[in-house]
Design an enzyme around this catalytic site. Structure first.
Site, short mmCIF file in Angstrom:
data_model
loop_
_atom_site.label_atom_id
_atom_site.label_comp_id
_atom_site.label_asym_id
_atom_site.label_seq_id
_atom_site.Cartn_x
_atom_site.Cartn_y
_atom_site.Cartn_z
N CYS A 89 0.68 -1.21 -0.12
CA CYS A 89 0.07 0.11 -0.09
C CYS A 89 0.84 1.29 0.06
O CYS A 89 1.94 1.26 0.42
CB CYS A 89 -1.03 0.15 1.05
SG CYS A 89 -2.16 1.17 1.20
N ARG A 118 -5.72 8.15 8.89
CA ARG A 118 -5.35 7.87 7.43
C ARG A 118 -4.28 8.90 6.94
O ARG A 118 -4.61 10.26 6.52
CB ARG A 118 -6.66 7.88 6.56
CG ARG A 118 -7.62 6.77 6.97
CD ARG A 118 -8.68 6.58 5.89
NE ARG A 118 -8.18 6.24 4.64
CZ ARG A 118 -7.90 5.04 4.28
NH1 ARG A 118 -8.27 4.00 5.21
NH2 ARG A 118 -7.72 4.46 3.18
N CYS A 148 -11.33 -15.65 5.14
CA CYS A 148 -12.14 -14.48 5.34
C CYS A 148 -10.89 -13.36 5.21
O CYS A 148 -9.95 -13.58 5.38
CB CYS A 148 -12.74 -14.43 6.59
SG CYS A 148 -13.42 -12.73 6.96
N ASP A 149 -11.18 -12.22 4.99
CA ASP A 149 -10.51 -11.27 4.80
C ASP A 149 -9.85 -10.69 6.16
O ASP A 149 -8.72 -10.20 6.36
CB ASP A 149 -11.20 -9.43 4.52
CG ASP A 149 -10.27 -8.69 4.16
OD1 ASP A 149 -9.28 -8.89 3.64
OD2 ASP A 149 -10.86 -7.36 4.39
N CYS A 177 -28.99 -9.97 13.44
CA CYS A 177 -27.73 -9.98 13.70
C CYS A 177 -26.64 -11.15 13.92
O CYS A 177 -25.55 -11.06 13.48
CB CYS A 177 -27.82 -9.03 15.32
SG CYS A 177 -25.98 -9.14 16.25
N CYS A 236 -22.08 -5.21 20.72
CA CYS A 236 -23.59 -5.65 20.94
C CYS A 236 -24.45 -4.70 21.55
O CYS A 236 -25.59 -4.51 21.05
CB CYS A 236 -23.51 -6.95 22.02
SG CYS A 236 -25.15 -7.50 22.57
#
Length: 363
Positions: free
Chosen positions: A21, A140, A286-287, A337, A360
Site C-alpha cells: 500500500c 489515514r 475471510c479477509d 444480527c 452488541c
C-alpha cells in the site's frame, strides 16, 4: 464452458498487490499480512489473474458475476494490469455472462486516465474516506505522515466528472463517531455522494493482525457510541433522504425484516461465503482471517469452487452460529444480527458459553 458446482452464493476479494500500500493508516490490520510472504514482490501474475477470473466465472451459474479487486492498494498494479484483466474477462465470459468489476481504493492514484478507464469499463469503485479533513487525517496518512485528504476528495470529483460509479467506505472510529451529523452532511452536501458504507473499527492489540488480544485499542469505536452514531444518521436519513441516499447497513437490516436474511455477511447466520484471494493464488477463509490456520489452498492446485465448498470452509462458516453465547440465542434481535462478525467477539460472558460481540450494546 462447463459449470462446476459450488456454494450458491459466494464472493472473492482478490488482492493483486497483496498487502502492499502507498498509505500507512493507523487502524489497518492488513499491512501486518506482509509477514506471511517475506520474499514476495506482492504483484499478481497474469496467470494467477486469469485463473481467478476463469474459475470464478465457472463456479457460478448466474448471469452476472462480480470480479472484486481489493488490497492493500490495488491501483498500485497499474492500469495495464486491469486492462489485461478486462480483456481476459471478455474472452472467458463470452456473451452469456455479464461481468461486474469492483475495486476498493484509497483514491490517491486516481487521475483522469484512471477515471476514463474505470468509466469505459463500468467499474464500481469503493473509495475510502473517513469524513471531513479533521476526521480523515486522524488515522489515514501517507507513509511520511502527511495528509492525503485533498488527493482523495479530488479523486471523488474526478469520478463525478467522468461519471464513474462509486460509493464511500467510511470507518467509524473513536474520533469521528462523536460527530455523526457533521460526517453524514459532508458526504451528502459537500461531496454529493449517494452511497455510503460505515465500517466500525474494532481492534485489539496483538502482533498477528487478527483480533485475538485482550487490550482494545484507543481507535476502537465504543459500542454505545456506534449505536448512537447510526441512530443520529438514521433519524436524518429517514426524515429527508430516503431514495436519494443509500446506506449499506440500513439496507442490510431492512432486508432482515423484509426478506428473512440480511444482505450483509456480518449480519447473516453463518460465515464462509466471502473468501480472500492473495496475490500468489492462496485462498483464505475471510479477509479478517488471513492467517496460516485459515489457508484453504491455492488456485494453482485446486479450483475456487472446490476451496469455497471445502469441509474446512464449511466448518469455518458454521462456527459463527455454533459459538454464539446463550445470551444471543435469547435475544429478540438475533434474526438481524446473529452475533455480528466473529472477529468482534471479544467480551467474556459470565456463564462461559462464548464471547459476546464488542458492538452488541450499540447494535
Amino acid at each position: 464452458m462447463q459449470k462446476q458446482s459450488c456454494s450458491p452464493v459466494f464472493h472473492i476479494m482478490a488482492k493483486p498487490a497483496g498487502a502492499r500500500c502507498n498509505l500507512s493508516c493507523d487502524y489497518c490490520y492488513y499491512r501486518k499480512m506482509k509477514s506471511l510472504y517475506p520474499k514476495s514482490s506482492f504483484c499478481m501474475s497474469d496467470s494467477i489473474m486469469e485463473r481467478y477470473i476463469s474459475q470464478t466465472i465457472s463456479a457460478h451459474t448466474i448471469p452476472e458475476v462480480t470480479i472484486a479487486w481489493q488490497g492493500g492498494e490495488p491501483t498500485l498494479m497499474g492500469i495495464d494490469f486491469f486492462t489485461k484483466a478486462v480483456c481476459f474477462q471478455k474472452k472467458a465470459a463470452g456473451t452469456k455472462v455479464k461481468i461486474q468489476n469492483t475495486i476498493q481504493t484509497n483514491g490517491v492514484l486516481l487521475d483522469e486516465d484512471w477515471c476514463h478507464f474505470l468509466h469505459e469499463n463500468d467499474f464500481l469503485v469503493g473509495i475510502s474516506l473517513d469524513g471531513p479533513r479533521k476526521f480523515h487525517d486522524m488515522f489515514r496518512k501517507d507513509r511520511k505522515g502527511n495528509s492525503v485528504f485533498d488527493k482523495v476528495t479530488n479523486a471523488v470529483h474526478l469520478m463525478q466528472k467522468f461519471k464513474v460509479n462509486f460509493n464511500i467506505l467510511c470507518t467509524v472510529n473513536s474520533y469521528n463517531c462523536q460527530n455523526p451529523n457533521e460526517l453524514y452532511r459532508f458526504f451528502r452536501d459537500d461531496l454529493h455522494a449517494n452511497y455510503l458504507q460505515f465500517i466500525p473499527v474494532v481492534e485489539s492489540n496483538n502482533t498477528t493482525g487478527n483480533n485475538q488480544g485482550d487490550f482494545i485499542s484507543q481507535r476502537t469505536v465504543p459500542s454505545e457510541a456506534y449505536g448512537n452514531f447510526l441512530i443520529k444518521i438514521f433519524d436524518e436519513w429517514i426524515s429527508r433522504d430516503v431514495g436519494t441516499m443509500f446506506i449499506q447497513f440500513f439496507d442490510g437490516v431492512l432486508s432482515s425484516y423484509l426478506l428473512g436474511q440480511s444482505s450483509l455477511c456480518v449480519l447473516q447466520p453463518t460465515c464462509g461465503h466471502e473468501v480472500v484471494l492473495e496475490h500468489n493464488g492462496d485462498i483464505y477463509s475471510c479477509d479478517h482471517y488471513v492467517q496460516p490456520d485459515y489457508l484453504l489452498g491455492n488456485i494453482k492446485q485446486s479450483t475456487v469452487a472446490q476451496l469455497v465448498d471445502s469441509e474446512k470452509q464449511r466448518q469455518f462458516g458454521s462456527f459463527k452460529n455454533s459459538s454464539l453465547p446463550q445470551i444471543c440465542h435469547k435475544c429478540e434481535f438475533l434474526f438481524t444480527c446473529y452475533g455480528e462478525c466473529p472477529k468482534n467477539r471479544l467480551l467474556q460472558v459470565p456463564d462461559g458459553s462464548g464471547k459476546l460481540n464488542w458492538l452488541c450494546t450499540g447494535l
